[in-house]
Write a protein that holds these residues in place. Structure first.
Motif, mmCIF file in Angstrom:
data_model
loop_
_atom_site.group_PDB
_atom_site.id
_atom_site.type_symbol
_atom_site.label_atom_id
_atom_site.label_comp_id
_atom_site.label_asym_id
_atom_site.label_seq_id
_atom_site.Cartn_x
_atom_site.Cartn_y
_atom_site.Cartn_z
ATOM 1 N N LYS A 89 0.845 -1.190 0.000
ATOM 2 C CA LYS A 89 0.000 0.000 0.000
ATOM 3 C C LYS A 89 0.881 1.241 0.000
ATOM 4 O O LYS A 89 1.876 1.300 0.702
ATOM 5 C CB LYS A 89 -0.914 0.030 1.230
ATOM 6 N N THR A 90 0.496 2.232 -0.801
ATOM 7 C CA THR A 90 1.250 3.483 -0.859
ATOM 8 C C THR A 90 0.383 4.552 -1.506
ATOM 9 O O THR A 90 -0.848 4.424 -1.558
ATOM 10 C CB THR A 90 2.574 3.286 -1.629
ATOM 11 N N GLN A 91 1.021 5.579 -2.037
ATOM 12 C CA GLN A 91 0.323 6.617 -2.792
ATOM 13 C C GLN A 91 1.087 6.888 -4.086
ATOM 14 O O GLN A 91 2.277 6.602 -4.189
ATOM 15 C CB GLN A 91 0.219 7.913 -1.982
ATOM 16 N N HIS A 92 0.378 7.443 -5.058
ATOM 17 C CA HIS A 92 0.975 7.756 -6.360
ATOM 18 C C HIS A 92 0.431 9.113 -6.794
ATOM 19 O O HIS A 92 -0.776 9.342 -6.780
ATOM 20 C CB HIS A 92 0.599 6.676 -7.380
ATOM 21 N N TRP A 105 -2.548 13.119 -4.962
ATOM 22 C CA TRP A 105 -2.043 11.835 -4.485
ATOM 23 C C TRP A 105 -3.193 10.829 -4.406
ATOM 24 O O TRP A 105 -4.209 11.093 -3.764
ATOM 25 C CB TRP A 105 -1.396 11.980 -3.111
ATOM 26 N N TYR A 106 -3.022 9.688 -5.073
ATOM 27 C CA TYR A 106 -4.016 8.615 -5.064
ATOM 28 C C TYR A 106 -3.536 7.480 -4.170
ATOM 29 O O TYR A 106 -2.383 7.057 -4.259
ATOM 30 C CB TYR A 106 -4.247 8.095 -6.481
ATOM 31 N N ASP A 107 -4.420 6.984 -3.320
ATOM 32 C CA ASP A 107 -4.109 5.795 -2.526
ATOM 33 C C ASP A 107 -4.130 4.569 -3.440
ATOM 34 O O ASP A 107 -5.072 4.374 -4.217
ATOM 35 C CB ASP A 107 -5.137 5.603 -1.409
ATOM 36 N N LYS A 160 5.625 6.818 -4.518
ATOM 37 C CA LYS A 160 6.061 6.744 -3.121
ATOM 38 C C LYS A 160 6.406 5.282 -2.871
ATOM 39 O O LYS A 160 5.517 4.449 -2.735
ATOM 40 C CB LYS A 160 4.959 7.200 -2.163
ATOM 41 N N GLU A 178 -3.119 0.186 -3.724
ATOM 42 C CA GLU A 178 -2.906 -1.049 -2.980
ATOM 43 C C GLU A 178 -2.864 -2.206 -3.966
ATOM 44 O O GLU A 178 -2.784 -1.993 -5.181
ATOM 45 C CB GLU A 178 -4.037 -1.251 -1.962
ATOM 46 N N LYS A 230 -7.447 5.966 -12.017
ATOM 47 C CA LYS A 230 -7.290 4.836 -11.103
ATOM 48 C C LYS A 230 -8.411 3.816 -11.295
ATOM 49 O O LYS A 230 -9.565 4.177 -11.436
ATOM 50 C CB LYS A 230 -7.299 5.347 -9.656
#
Length: 292
Positions: free
Chosen positions: A57-60, A66-68, A86, A70, A127
Motif C-alpha cells: 500500500k502506498t500513494q501515487h 495523491w491517489y491511494d 512513493k 494497494e 485509477k
C-alpha cells in the motif's frame, strides 16, 4: 533542487521491440539511486504509462493529486501528465511504458473508446481497482515474460502487440463499469470537439459562450454536453483546464507568476493570482514552492 520540473523521455534498454517496455515496479524502486531523477519526485512524462500494483500500500501522484493505491490497483497516465511514486519495501508490481507512436499503431485493434476513457485526463480519474476474478494481471505477466525472451524469438513483436491490446481491452472494460459510462456517442464527439478547440484557444478565450458560438450550438447545449460527459458545467471544465495548464507551467520552468499571467492570456497579473487562488486555495508562488 532544480526550479524546473524534469521532463522524462521514453528511453528503453531493449530497442528490439520499438516503442514499448515492461518493467517490474520493484526494479525501479531498487534503482532510484542510479537514476538521474528520482521517480519519487514530481516529473512530467513524455510517453504513456500503465502501473499495476500487485503488492503493498502506498500513494501515487498524478497531476498534483495523491491517489491511494494497494494490491490490484491500476493507474494509467497520459503523455504530459505529472507523476511521482512513493516507494516502500513492500511495493511490487509492473509498469508498462509506451510511446505515442506505438499507441497510435495499436488503435485499429483497441476498443473504440479506450483512447478516450483511459487517456483523456480531464474525463476520468486515472485509477482502477481490479477485481480478483479479472485476468488482467495474468496477461501483464505474460507480456513481461514475452518481452524478455530473446529478440530472435519467433513472432515476438506480434505476440507483444496482441497482449498489449488484450490488456487495454480488459482495463477499458473495467473502467467502463467503475465510472460514469459514456453511452451517447454524439455527445462524446461534441465534447472532444470542445476539448480540441479549448486546447488551441484557452489562452485568449475562457468564456463558455465563446466555445458555444464557435461550435454553432447554444450555451445550454454546451452545458448539457459537459454535464453528460464529465459531470461539470462548461465553465467549470474550462477553469479546471486553465488551472492544470498553469500548475504545469509553474513547476515546469523558472517563469514568474507575473509572466505566466500574460502567457495564459490574463490582462493583469493580479487577476491571474486571484483566479488561481480561487480555484486552488494557493497563490501561484505558494503552489510553486510546494513542488520545487
Amino acid at each position: 533542487m532544480s526550479k524546473t520540473l524534469p521532463q522524462i523521455a521514453f528511453k528503453t534498454r531493449y530497442p528490439e521491440v520499438s516503442g514499448i517496455e515492461v518493467i517490474r515496479l520493484e526494479e525501479i524502486r531498487d534503482r532510484v539511486e542510479d537514476l538521474t531523477h528520482s521517480p519519487q519526485h514530481p516529473h512530467q512524462i513524455a510517453f504513456y504509462k500503465l502501473v499495476y500494483y500487485t503488492k503493498g500500500k502506498t500513494q501515487h501522484l498524478v497531476d498534483f493529486k495523491w491517489y491511494d493505491v494497494e494490491e490490484d490497483t491500476v493507474l494509467y497516465l497520459s503523455k504530459g501528465q505529472v507523476n511521482a511514486f512513493k516507494f516502500n519495501p513492500e511495493i511490487e508490481g509492473y509498469v508498462i511504458l509506451f510511446t505515442e507512436d506505438y499507441f497510435k499503431k495499436q488503435l485499429n485493434t483497441i476498443p473504440k473508446y479506450t483512447v478516450v476513457r483511459l487517456f483523456t485526463s480531464h474525463l476520468f480519474e486515472p485509477k482502477i481497482q481490479v477485481p480478483q476474478h479479472s485476468a488482467v494481471l495474468k496477461y501483464i505477466e505474460l507480456l513481461y515474460h514475452e518481452f524478455y525472451k530473446p529478440s530472435e524469438y519467433f513472432n515476438k513483436k506480434n505476440i507483444i502487440d496482441s497482449l498489449f491490446n488484450i490488456i487495454f481491452s480488459k482495463v477499458e472494460a473495467l473502467k467502463k463499469h467503475q465510472t460514469h459510462a459514456v453511452e451517447d456517442s454524439d455527445k462524446l464527439q461534441l465534447f472532444l470537439n470542445i476539448q480540441t478547440l479549448l486546447k488551441s484557444q484557452f489562452k485568449s478565450h475562457k468564456n463558455a459562450d465563446y466555445y458555444a458560438q464557435q461550435l454553432h450550438i447554444t450555451y445550454k447545449h454546451l452545458n448539457v454536453t459537459c454535464k453528460a460527459i464529465i459531470q461539470s458545467t462548461a465553465k467549470q471544465y474550462i477553469d479546471a483546464f486553465v488551472i492544470l495548464e498553469a500548475k504545469r507551467k509553474l513547476i515546469n520552468s523558472s517563469i514568474k507568476s507575473t509572466e505566466l499571467a500574460y502567457d495564459l492570456g490574463f490582462n493583469e497579473a493580479t487577476n491571474f493570482v486571484k483566479y488561481f487562488k480561487k480555484h486552488t486555495g494557493f497563490t501561484p508562488n505558494a503552489f510553486k514552492k510546494m513542488y520545487s
